[in-house]
Write a protein that holds these residues in place. Structure first.
Motif, PDB file in Angstrom:
ATOM      1  N   HIS A  39      -7.194 -18.474   9.961  1.00 20.84           N
ATOM      2  CA  HIS A  39      -6.367 -19.601   9.524  1.00 20.84           C
ATOM      3  C   HIS A  39      -7.033 -20.108   8.255  1.00 20.84           C
ATOM      4  CE1 HIS A  39      -3.848 -23.063   9.426  1.00 20.84           C
ATOM      5  NE2 HIS A  39      -4.837 -23.912   9.681  1.00 20.84           N
ATOM      6  N   ASP A  40      -6.451 -19.783   7.104  1.00 10.67           N
ATOM      7  CA  ASP A  40      -7.053 -20.099   5.809  1.00 10.67           C
ATOM      8  C   ASP A  40      -5.959 -20.527   4.836  1.00 10.67           C
ATOM      9  OD1 ASP A  40      -8.900 -20.336   3.761  1.00 10.67           O
ATOM     10  OD2 ASP A  40      -9.011 -18.186   3.377  1.00 10.67           O
ATOM     11  N   PRO A  41      -5.368 -21.714   5.076  1.00 16.73           N
ATOM     12  CA  PRO A  41      -4.280 -22.165   4.196  1.00 16.73           C
ATOM     13  C   PRO A  41      -4.761 -22.271   2.754  1.00 16.73           C
ATOM     14  CG  PRO A  41      -4.493 -23.581   6.114  1.00 16.73           C
ATOM     15  CD  PRO A  41      -5.669 -22.657   6.110  1.00 16.73           C
ATOM     16  N   PRO A  42      -3.924 -22.024   1.777  1.00 15.81           N
ATOM     17  CA  PRO A  42      -2.498 -21.706   1.878  1.00 15.81           C
ATOM     18  C   PRO A  42      -2.216 -20.208   1.995  1.00 15.81           C
ATOM     19  CG  PRO A  42      -3.042 -22.013  -0.413  1.00 15.81           C
ATOM     20  CD  PRO A  42      -4.321 -22.244   0.391  1.00 15.81           C
ATOM     21  N   TRP A  43      -3.258 -19.370   1.979  1.00 13.74           N
ATOM     22  CA  TRP A  43      -3.039 -17.917   2.009  1.00 13.74           C
ATOM     23  C   TRP A  43      -2.584 -17.422   3.371  1.00 13.74           C
ATOM     24  CZ3 TRP A  43      -7.385 -20.043  -0.376  1.00 13.74           C
ATOM     25  CH2 TRP A  43      -7.320 -20.044  -1.769  1.00 13.74           C
TER      26      TRP A  43
ATOM     27  N   ASN B  75      -1.537 -18.945   7.128  1.00 15.12           N
ATOM     28  CA  ASN B  75      -1.272 -20.134   7.924  1.00 15.12           C
ATOM     29  C   ASN B  75      -1.161 -19.730   9.394  1.00 15.12           C
ATOM     30  OD1 ASN B  75      -0.755 -22.732   8.612  1.00 15.12           O
ATOM     31  ND2 ASN B  75       1.335 -22.748   7.880  1.00 15.12           N
ATOM     32  N   ARG B  76      -2.295 -19.750  10.081  1.00 10.38           N
ATOM     33  CA  ARG B  76      -2.340 -19.375  11.494  1.00 10.38           C
ATOM     34  C   ARG B  76      -3.084 -20.444  12.301  1.00 10.38           C
ATOM     35  NH1 ARG B  76      -4.209 -13.576   9.723  1.00 10.38           N
ATOM     36  NH2 ARG B  76      -2.212 -12.524   9.517  1.00 10.38           N
TER      37      ARG B  76
END
Length: 68
Positions: A30-34, A36-37
């Motif tokens: 989970h590494d927003p914005p790349w 989104n989990r």
């Protein structure tokens, strides 16, 4: 090739890794914005995704299993 998630573990850097039925592993960050989990950040979220199909590039490439 699509493969279902059958479990999870953390790698040496404490990132979540999905274990796929084919024997390959795939990071599920989970590494927003790349990426989104947000579901990966909780045990309930990870459990809710068991059986979900992920694209396994290693299968497409004919790679050996990560989990023999």
């Amino acid at each position: 090739m699509q493969q279902p998630i059958i479990g999870y573990h953390r790698d040496d850097e404490e990132h979540w890794v999905a274990e796929l039925e084919c024997g390959h592993n795939q990071h599920v960050r989970h590494d927003p914005p790349w990426m989104n989990r947000p579901w990966v950040t909780t045990a309930a979220g990870r459990k809710s995704r068991l059986g979900v199909m992920l694209e396994c590039k290693k299968c497409d490439e004919g790679a050996a299993r990560d989990n023999p």
